[in-house]
Design an enzyme around this catalytic site. Structure first.
Site, PDB file in Angstrom:
ATOM      1  N   SER A 158      -8.417 -17.694  24.258  1.00 25.03           N
ATOM      2  CA  SER A 158      -8.898 -18.271  23.009  1.00 25.03           C
ATOM      3  C   SER A 158      -8.916 -19.787  23.108  1.00 25.03           C
ATOM      4  CB  SER A 158      -7.977 -17.838  21.869  1.00 25.03           C
ATOM      5  OG  SER A 158      -6.642 -18.202  22.162  1.00 25.03           O
ATOM      6  N   CYS A 159      -9.565 -20.434  22.171  1.00 23.59           N
ATOM      7  CA  CYS A 159      -9.722 -21.883  22.241  1.00 23.59           C
ATOM      8  C   CYS A 159      -8.382 -22.593  22.090  1.00 23.59           C
ATOM      9  CB  CYS A 159     -10.724 -22.369  21.195  1.00 23.59           C
ATOM     10  SG  CYS A 159     -10.045 -22.560  19.542  1.00 23.59           S
ATOM     11  N   LEU A 160      -8.344 -23.842  22.535  1.00 22.01           N
ATOM     12  CA  LEU A 160      -7.100 -24.612  22.536  1.00 22.01           C
ATOM     13  C   LEU A 160      -6.541 -24.819  21.135  1.00 22.01           C
ATOM     14  CD1 LEU A 160      -8.162 -27.319  25.156  1.00 22.01           C
ATOM     15  CD2 LEU A 160      -6.577 -25.404  25.532  1.00 22.01           C
TER      16      LEU A 160
END
Length: 255
Positions: free
Chosen positions: A166-168
């Site tokens: 998943s995104c940061l």
């Protein structure tokens, strides 16, 4: 309807492409079925560099044009203030930007890679997908994450066993403001842990403290190498802690 029939009915489409397992297989399947597609990758501070490189590599291997769109995510206060439904605002902004570029390129249809394992109640971003009339062929054809991995392996895609990533921004505690500095520290810290051979991990942050969440078989190793890890990450965080529980991976674009 199976995926082949679906793609045969939508022969010209833009594809929101992340370089992950799902959108990579969707891109491959569209090309295999003769669809006229362009991959659109939105590059923001929320995505680590390796995700962009994976996306570019996969598109190149498939011989499909990938259009990269730069987007300043920090201009959207609804996103950087980091509410619980942040993913909704982020997904809407990203997909909205892709739709604009795709329309300029003559595409009336936009597809994305949500699969049938993804729980709508667990993913605020799915509301944005529906509101923007974006198609989700994998989900609509009943293909689960396990199906996509199996089919990707059969197709010879290098992404078939890529861990869900998943995104940061998901590493930052809800309602704690997301800043470029925090994301940069998270990306650098996770990169150093990857270099140690650890994988499928998360560096969660609260303030200037970090909590490492690892797979079960990496926890003992990390504990044994705790001094080395603390030394590596001390330039980024005041406190580095290890979660003794196994990192849960629900195989649904897990965070």
């Amino acid at each position: 309807m199976n995926l082949k029939d679906f793609l045969n009915s939508e022969t010209r489409a833009a594809i929101a492409f992340s370089g992950g397992v799902d959108s990579s297989y969707l891109l491959y399947a569209a090309k295999k079925n003769g669809a006229d597609v362009t991959a659109y990758y939105v590059r923001t501070a929320f995505q680590p560099e390796f995700e962009y490189k994976d996306a570019a590599r996969l598109a190149d291997e498939l011989g499909i044009r990938m259009k990269t769109i730069g987007l300043d995510i920090f201009r959207n206060e609804d996103i950087v203030s980091n509410p619980k439904n942040r993913c909704y605002f982020c997904k809407r902004m990203i997909l909205g930007e892709i739709k604009k570029h795709a329309a300029d390129d003559g595409y009336k249809i936009l597809m994305e890679g949500t699969n049938a394992s993804d729980d709508a109640g667990d993913r605020p971003g799915m509301a944005a997908i529906e509101e923007l009339s974006v198609l989700s062929p994998l989900r609509e054809c009943g293909l689960t994450k396990a199906d996509v991995r199996r089919l990707s392996k059969e197709a010879g895609l290098f992404t078939w066993n890529k861990p869900s990533y998943s995104c940061l921004a998901t590493r930052v505690m809800n309602c704690e403001r997301i800043t470029p500095e925090k994301l940069s520290k998270i990306e650098a810290a996770e990169g150093k842990l990857f270099e140690l051979g650890l994988s499928d991990l998360r560096v969660r942050v609260h303030g200037n403290n970090a909590l490492l969440q690892l797979r079960a078989d990496d926890i003992n190793r990390a504990f044994d190498e705790r001094e080395k890890i603390c030394g590596m990450l001390s330039e980024y965080f005041d406190i580095v802690a290890l979660d003794l529980k196994e990192r849960e991976n629900k195989e649904k674009g897990s965070i």
